[in-house]
Design a protein around this motif. Structure first.
Motif, short mmCIF file in Angstrom:
data_model
loop_
_atom_site.label_atom_id
_atom_site.label_comp_id
_atom_site.label_asym_id
_atom_site.label_seq_id
_atom_site.Cartn_x
_atom_site.Cartn_y
_atom_site.Cartn_z
N LEU A 65 46.14 2.11 68.07
CA LEU A 65 46.74 3.04 66.89
C LEU A 65 46.34 4.57 67.44
O LEU A 65 47.09 5.35 66.81
CB LEU A 65 46.22 2.68 65.56
CG LEU A 65 46.71 1.35 65.03
CD1 LEU A 65 45.79 1.13 63.67
CD2 LEU A 65 48.04 1.46 64.72
N GLN A 70 50.61 4.35 62.77
CA GLN A 70 51.70 3.96 62.08
C GLN A 70 52.71 4.85 61.74
O GLN A 70 53.99 4.66 61.77
CB GLN A 70 51.02 3.05 61.04
CG GLN A 70 51.84 2.04 60.63
CD GLN A 70 51.29 1.44 59.23
OE1 GLN A 70 50.24 1.44 58.99
NE2 GLN A 70 52.19 0.85 58.32
N ALA A 134 55.67 -1.04 64.08
CA ALA A 134 55.12 -0.58 62.84
C ALA A 134 54.95 -1.75 61.70
O ALA A 134 53.73 -1.76 60.99
CB ALA A 134 56.10 0.35 62.02
N ALA A 137 51.75 -3.34 63.24
CA ALA A 137 50.51 -2.56 62.77
C ALA A 137 50.22 -2.60 61.27
O ALA A 137 48.94 -2.70 60.81
CB ALA A 137 50.57 -1.32 63.14
#
Lengths: 149, 175
Positions: A65, A70, A134, A137
């Motif tokens: 990340l 995100q 996305a 995550a």
């Protein structure tokens, strides 16, 4: 190796360090050669997303990340969708929606050929790759949040 | 010949996936179905679809394994199994009855009607300049369809992010 380090074991981390760049490179190759060989924007985008998923599985979510958060993945996805629409609208310069507006299509079997098709492939790959990353995550963050509560 | 073996393997894996009681093993059996489908695309000379199917299958498998690991849901077999089995068999019979008439009208396997496709195959390279004819069709001739697919995926991602987002979620204790 310290116990507090996130992610999998040292073996997995070493192999990942060697392979993840190759996977990303293969995804980019599949995208850029989508109009010449089998593949294209969708498959290449998923391979690019898989390389980041690979990183996240091996090294834990913080490191992956940190590369692409995100929110940034959502922005890239929206940019890909807008780029695809923009290319489609540019077709009006030649007459209609999705018109292949390059007059000189280039020679076949060359990288710079086929007019708008490689550009569309790049747009779709950005959209698909960032979108799937996305989702992954979000699922990971959702699970870890549920554990803390 | 290879195609029939692959189809039998996929049907077998699907039945195994339904019948297994362990959730993780069941997910892996579903993955075997997907990989068999990818090989079937390769046998039918559709490498574009084979690559996409393989890659999406792996991603789905990772997400499903992450979702189901250490979550052994109990498998409930109680209830009206006689009624359930009977209704399932009845629906299968109805489906086969109508499918017989519907599938009889289809062109033979491997002998398609080349009405629209002939134009793409003969003029595709000259008009679009793309040597991969699949890319030429999905991004040039059938651009609208691809735009629709992209919109579907975009909506799905927005939906997932809206449902399981982190910001703005109300904590349980405050309610």
């Amino acid at each position: 190796m310290k116990e507090s380090e996130p992610g999998m074991t040292l073996i997995v981390k070493t192999i990942t360090r060697l392979t993840v760049g190759l996977i990303l490179l293969f995804g980019i190759y599949i995208v850029l050669h989508g109009h010449l060989t089998p593949g294209g924007g969708f498959a290449g985008g998923v391979i690019i997303a898989l390389s980041f998923v690979h990183l996240m599985l091996a090294f834990g979510r913080e490191l992956a990340l940190k590369k692409i958060s995100q929110a940034r993945a959502s922005i890239i996805e929206s940019l890909g969708a807008l780029m695809f629409l923009f290319i489609a609208v540019l077709g009006f310069s030649g007459g209609y929606f999705f018109f292949n507006f390059f007059v000189n299509k280039g020679r076949p079997f060359h990288l710079f050929s086929a007019g708008i098709i490689p550009l569309c492939n790049i747009a779709i790959s950005l959209k698909v790759g960032a979108g799937l990353f996305a989702i992954f995550a979000a699922l990971i963050l959702f699970r870890s949040n549920g554990k803390e509560e | 010949m290879e195609l029939n073996i692959l189809l039998l393997f996929m049907i077998f894996s699907a039945i195994v996936a339904v019948q297994l009681e362990d959730l993780l093993s069941s997910v892996i059996a579903v993955g075997a179905v997907g990989l068999g489908l990818s090989l079937a695309f390769l046998v039918l000379k559709a490498p574009d679809l084979a690559i996409t199917q393989l890659v999406v299958e792996i991603l789905c498998l990772i997400i499903l394994i992450r979702a189901t690991i250490k979550k052994d849901l109990p498998f409930s077999t109680s209830g009206r199994w006689v009624f359930n089995t009977m209704s399932t068999l009845a629906f299968i019979a109805v489906f086969l009855f109508f499918a017989y008439f519907a599938l009889r009208e289809l062109p033979r396997f491997g002998a398609p009607i080349m009405r629209v496709a002939q134009e793409y195959v003969t003029n595709g390279l000259k008009k679009t300049g793309a040597t991969n004819l699949v890319a030429a069709i999905i991004l040039d001739y059938r651009g609208y369809d691809t735009l629709g697919e992209a919109t579907i995926l975009f909506t799905a991602v927005i939906g997932v992010l809206a449902v399981i987002r982190k910001i703005g979620r109300i904590k349980n204790e405050r309610v």
